[in-house]
Structures are given as C-alpha cells and as structure tokens.
Design a protein around this motif. Structure first.
Motif, PDB file in Angstrom:
ATOM      1  N   ARG A  21     -26.636  29.664 -22.376  1.00  0.00           N
ATOM      2  CA  ARG A  21     -25.290  30.076 -21.979  1.00  0.00           C
ATOM      3  C   ARG A  21     -24.616  30.898 -23.079  1.00  0.00           C
ATOM      4  NH1 ARG A  21     -21.581  28.164 -18.114  1.00  0.00           N
ATOM      5  NH2 ARG A  21     -19.428  28.372 -18.794  1.00  0.00           N
ATOM      6  N   ARG A  25     -15.862  32.906 -21.990  1.00  0.00           N
ATOM      7  CA  ARG A  25     -15.323  32.414 -20.728  1.00  0.00           C
ATOM      8  C   ARG A  25     -15.698  33.340 -19.579  1.00  0.00           C
ATOM      9  NH1 ARG A  25      -9.487  32.304 -22.076  1.00  0.00           N
ATOM     10  NH2 ARG A  25     -10.057  32.708 -24.200  1.00  0.00           N
ATOM     11  N   LYS A  26     -15.603  32.807 -18.401  1.00  0.00           N
ATOM     12  CA  LYS A  26     -15.832  33.559 -17.166  1.00  0.00           C
ATOM     13  C   LYS A  26     -14.864  34.742 -17.104  1.00  0.00           C
ATOM     14  CE  LYS A  26     -15.867  32.601 -12.226  1.00  0.00           C
ATOM     15  NZ  LYS A  26     -15.619  31.570 -11.208  1.00  0.00           N
ATOM     16  N   ASN A  27     -15.316  35.880 -16.599  1.00  0.00           N
ATOM     17  CA  ASN A  27     -14.488  37.078 -16.406  1.00  0.00           C
ATOM     18  C   ASN A  27     -13.847  37.585 -17.701  1.00  0.00           C
ATOM     19  OD1 ASN A  27     -15.026  36.878 -13.631  1.00  0.00           O
ATOM     20  ND2 ASN A  27     -13.272  35.549 -13.321  1.00  0.00           N
ATOM     21  N   LYS A  49     -27.650  36.014 -14.981  1.00  0.00           N
ATOM     22  CA  LYS A  49     -26.609  35.138 -14.412  1.00  0.00           C
ATOM     23  C   LYS A  49     -25.414  35.060 -15.351  1.00  0.00           C
ATOM     24  CE  LYS A  49     -29.628  32.064 -11.836  1.00  0.00           C
ATOM     25  NZ  LYS A  49     -30.202  30.719 -11.757  1.00  0.00           N
ATOM     26  N   GLU A  50     -25.700  34.942 -16.641  1.00  0.00           N
ATOM     27  CA  GLU A  50     -24.636  34.873 -17.638  1.00  0.00           C
ATOM     28  C   GLU A  50     -23.861  36.178 -17.728  1.00  0.00           C
ATOM     29  OE1 GLU A  50     -23.410  32.228 -19.955  1.00  0.00           O
ATOM     30  OE2 GLU A  50     -24.062  31.522 -17.995  1.00  0.00           O
ATOM     31  N   TYR A  52     -23.371  38.223 -15.306  1.00  0.00           N
ATOM     32  CA  TYR A  52     -22.509  38.223 -14.124  1.00  0.00           C
ATOM     33  C   TYR A  52     -21.292  37.323 -14.350  1.00  0.00           C
ATOM     34  CZ  TYR A  52     -21.127  38.349  -9.249  1.00  0.00           C
ATOM     35  OH  TYR A  52     -20.422  38.537  -8.091  1.00  0.00           O
ATOM     36  N   ARG A  53     -21.526  36.174 -14.926  1.00  0.00           N
ATOM     37  CA  ARG A  53     -20.444  35.205 -15.156  1.00  0.00           C
ATOM     38  C   ARG A  53     -19.372  35.751 -16.086  1.00  0.00           C
ATOM     39  NH1 ARG A  53     -18.902  31.594 -18.851  1.00  0.00           N
ATOM     40  NH2 ARG A  53     -20.667  31.994 -20.216  1.00  0.00           N
ATOM     41  N   GLN A 102     -28.171  38.504  -7.768  1.00  0.00           N
ATOM     42  CA  GLN A 102     -27.041  38.039  -8.579  1.00  0.00           C
ATOM     43  C   GLN A 102     -25.725  38.620  -8.081  1.00  0.00           C
ATOM     44  OE1 GLN A 102     -26.992  35.848 -11.043  1.00  0.00           O
ATOM     45  NE2 GLN A 102     -29.171  35.535 -10.783  1.00  0.00           N
ATOM     46  N   LYS A 157     -20.378  44.354 -10.963  1.00  0.00           N
ATOM     47  CA  LYS A 157     -20.208  42.997 -10.440  1.00  0.00           C
ATOM     48  C   LYS A 157     -19.335  43.106  -9.191  1.00  0.00           C
ATOM     49  CE  LYS A 157     -18.173  38.544 -11.594  1.00  0.00           C
ATOM     50  NZ  LYS A 157     -17.585  37.720 -12.671  1.00  0.00           N
TER      51      LYS A 157
END
Length: 158
Positions: A21, A25-27, A49-50, A52-53, A102, A157
């Motif tokens: 990870r 933080r997200k976004n 995935k990360e 994208y997160r 994704q 995204k």
C-alpha cells in the motif's frame, strides 16, 4: 541531486516498497507518472490498484511498461537464469486489460524504440543517427509496435 529542494522543503522523498500500500490518502494526486518502475514490482497489479486509489477523480496515470515481445525480454529472461532478480514484461493487450479492469480509461498509447538505448549512445554522426531513425521507421511500418522495447499508456481514472 535534489538536496537543495529537499532542504528547503520543496521536495519530499518517500522510499516505499511498491509491492504494498502507498502511504497516501485516497484521491490525493491529480497525476501519477510511473516510468521504468513497474517492471521491477512483483505485485504490479496491486500497484495499479494503488495508483487508482490515490488518484483524484479524472486524475491521469502515465505508465511505461516493457514489451514482452522485444529483444529486451529475451535478454532479461537469459539474465534471470543466472541471477536472482525480478523483471516483468507485458503484452500490450494484457496490460491494457488490467488497466481497464481497474476502471481506467485509455486516452493515448505510445510505443518506444526498437533498438537498445546503448545503440543510440554510441552513435556520433548525424548520418548514422538518421539511418537509425530510418530503420526504426521501417520496422514500425513492417511490424507496427510489436517489437518495441516498451509502451506508454496515458489513462484517466473514471
């Protein structure tokens, strides 16, 4: 190289194992650039995935990955028989499908050179460089991007 920027707190370097990870933080980011990295990451699907997160909605990912069908793959395969290291290569369609799964949307793709970088570094005459460019063009006409060393995909995204 960037010591001055780091000392003035204009640049922060974070060392992180990209198999896990990301420490954000997200976004968080508008844009991520991942050049000459993913081929060394064993858990590369998790890295996507990360990415994208941590990207904001409509954020852009620019990612480069090595082509499974290039001469570089053959060289890395031979090296892996003698040395212990991880090096991933990808077919364009396999990598693109993982990005689409994704929920990234492809905007543009580019293919890299057909010849190794050192080939260009030893060229010291304009005529030889022009010949190399012509051979690149000819190979692209004959084989498309099939034998390219790498690809770059620019995606958003959703």
């Amino acid at each position: 190289r960037f010591k001055k920027e780091i000392n003035k707190n204009r640049l922060k370097l974070i060392r992180k194992d990209l198999n896990y990870r990301l420490p954000f933080r997200k976004n968080t980011f508008d844009q991520l650039i991942c050049i000459r990295v993913i081929k060394y990451v064993e858990n590369w699907k998790n890295l996507l995935k990360e990415a994208y997160r941590v990207l904001k909605p409509n954020g852009t990912l620019i990612i480069e990955f090595p082509n499974k069908y290039s001469y570089e793959f053959l060289a890395m395969f031979i090296n892996s028989l003698f040395f212990d290291f991880h090096y991933s290569t990808f077919s364009f369609h396999t990598f693109e499908n993982v990005l689409l799964n994704q929920k990234f949307v492809r905007i543009k793709e580019l293919s890299g050179t057909k010849f190794p970088h050192f080939f260009y570094s030893v060229i010291n005459k304009r005529q030889l460089l022009n010949l190399a460019f012509y051979l690149e063009w000819l190979l692209a006409k004959l084989f498309g991007s099939f034998f390219s060393r790498n690809f770059i995909i620019i995606c958003k995204k959703t």
